[in-house]
Design an enzyme around this catalytic site. Structure first.
Site, PDB file in Angstrom:
ATOM      1  N   GLU A  56       0.822  -1.212   0.000  1.00  0.00           N
ATOM      2  CA  GLU A  56       0.000   0.000   0.000  1.00  0.00           C
ATOM      3  C   GLU A  56       0.855   1.262   0.000  1.00  0.00           C
ATOM      4  O   GLU A  56       0.543   2.245  -0.676  1.00  0.00           O
ATOM      5  CB  GLU A  56      -0.927   0.003   1.225  1.00  0.00           C
ATOM      6  N   THR A 165      11.459 -44.505  -6.875  1.00  0.00           N
ATOM      7  CA  THR A 165      12.308 -43.331  -6.711  1.00  0.00           C
ATOM      8  C   THR A 165      13.795 -43.637  -6.841  1.00  0.00           C
ATOM      9  O   THR A 165      14.604 -42.716  -6.924  1.00  0.00           O
ATOM     10  CB  THR A 165      12.066 -42.689  -5.334  1.00  0.00           C
TER      11      THR A 165
END
Length: 367
Positions: A56, A165
């Site tokens: 802001e 894996t």
């Protein structure tokens, strides 16, 4: 609440700005802001780094006097408290903003609606909820930490089409190609930390640093090492960034001192069921101010975290190959499942081609 088409346009821009902070804002949230007056953008900004001006403030500085009478599009409720910077709600009020369209309320207990209330009390028209789901997804880790005291946890796996894996002898480099590995480094870069187990450190000696993409900072390294068996010459101790070793109570003072001399921080964890308490481990991450943690561990630690309900999202890098019987699976359960309903249920959020490989990003729903 009904929003106009122009509202959606400028909020989309605010979200694009917020994404620029993906790799730099932690422990703060990623926030973007756009100021619009008479249908024209007069200022915009995003939060870049903790301790520096919020989105802001950047937008207000760019807008100058044109902020008076403007609408502010903000991806997260403006802060109402003084931390490292003054309250953004007060800055918007002082600048003369007359309307605020906010994607979501801030889950931080220090804010939690107070910023919105302050704006309304000053006569600013406040509307909340536009692109709220996108804003929450952008700050999933910050929200998780504010609500549950722990970060958003992603587990990364590189595996074959048949869910393996590594080979039976432990060889796993490289299952996936270069494009997939580069994408994995992008996820490391946006993470506050990378977590693994002591066994992986001993077997693979990983650095766990970001190397394939440019980054403003290296993630922390978090190693679950009950007996503190990490070698003093481990690569992750000499890499950029910091390493924290989480150990059990039986580790000697001399061993702890030796690792501290190598620059490592030592944190002792309680035990649960004869093992280090994984929930306590993950809650420690929250105390460290970590919003997102990427787990790159072996199948046993990954499985244990899934069993404990501590994984929020899976990053599955899948290679078009078959490794067959005898190769290592993706996860190992502490207890074998006896019914399909006991399996971990995933909701696929994204399926992306990476040259010859695929990335499946999925959120954990149950298990």
């Amino acid at each position: 609440m009904t929003f106009e088409e122009t509202d959606a346009f400028f909020m989309t821009r605010a979200l694009e700005l917020a994404q620029r902070g993906l790799w730099t804002t932690s422990p703060n949230p990623r926030v973007g802001c756009v100021l619009v007056r008479d249908g024209q953008k007069v200022g915009e900004g995003w939060h870049e780094k903790a301790g520096e001006p919020h989105a802001e403030v950047h937008a207000l500085r760019q807008a100058g006097v044109s902020a008076r009478g403007a609408t502010a599009y903000i991806t997260l409720e403006p802060c109402s408290h003084t931390g490292r910077t003054p309250p953004c709600a007060d800055a918007l009020i002082a600048a003369g903003v007359v309307r605020a369209v906010v994607a979501m309320e801030d889950p931080n207990p220090l804010v939690a609606g107070r910023g919105l209330a302050r704006l309304r009390a000053a006569g600013v028209a406040v509307e909340v909820g536009l692109e709220g789901e996108a804003a929450r997804a952008l700050n999933s880790g910050f929200v998780r930490r504010m609500v549950q005291g722990r970060p958003w946890v992603r587990a990364k796996l590189a595996l074959s089409l048949d869910g393996k894996t590594a080979l039976g002898n432990g060889v796993s480099q490289w299952i996936t190609g270069m494009a997939a590995r580069t994408e994995g480094h992008r996820w490391r870069a946006r993470s506050c930390a990378v977590a693994t187990g002591g066994g992986t450190v001993q077997k693979d000696n990983p650095a766990l640093t970001v190397r394939e993409v440019a980054t403003a900072r290296q993630p922390l390294r978090l190693v679950l090492d009950p007996r503190l068996e990490t070698p003093t010459d481990a690569r992750l101790l000499g890499a950029g960034g910091k390493t924290t070793l989480f150990v059990g109570s039986g580790v000697s003072a001399a061993r702890r001192a030796a690792m501290r001399q190598r620059g490592a921080e030592i944190v002792e964890l309680p035990e649960k069921g004869g093992r280090l308490d994984l929930t306590a481990w993950v809650l420690e991450w929250g105390k460290m101010g970590l919003n997102e943690v990427l787990v790159e561990a072996g199948p046993r630690l990954t499985g244990a975290l899934l069993e404990a309900g501590l994984v929020d999202e899976m990053l599955l890098f899948i290679a078009p190959m078959l490794l067959g019987e005898g190769s290592l699976g993706a996860v190992v359960w502490h207890q074998a499942l006896t019914a399909l309903e006991q399996g971990v249920q995933l909701e696929v959020k994204e399926w992306t081609a990476l040259e010859r490989d695929w990335l499946v990003r999925a959120e954990v729903r149950s298990g």
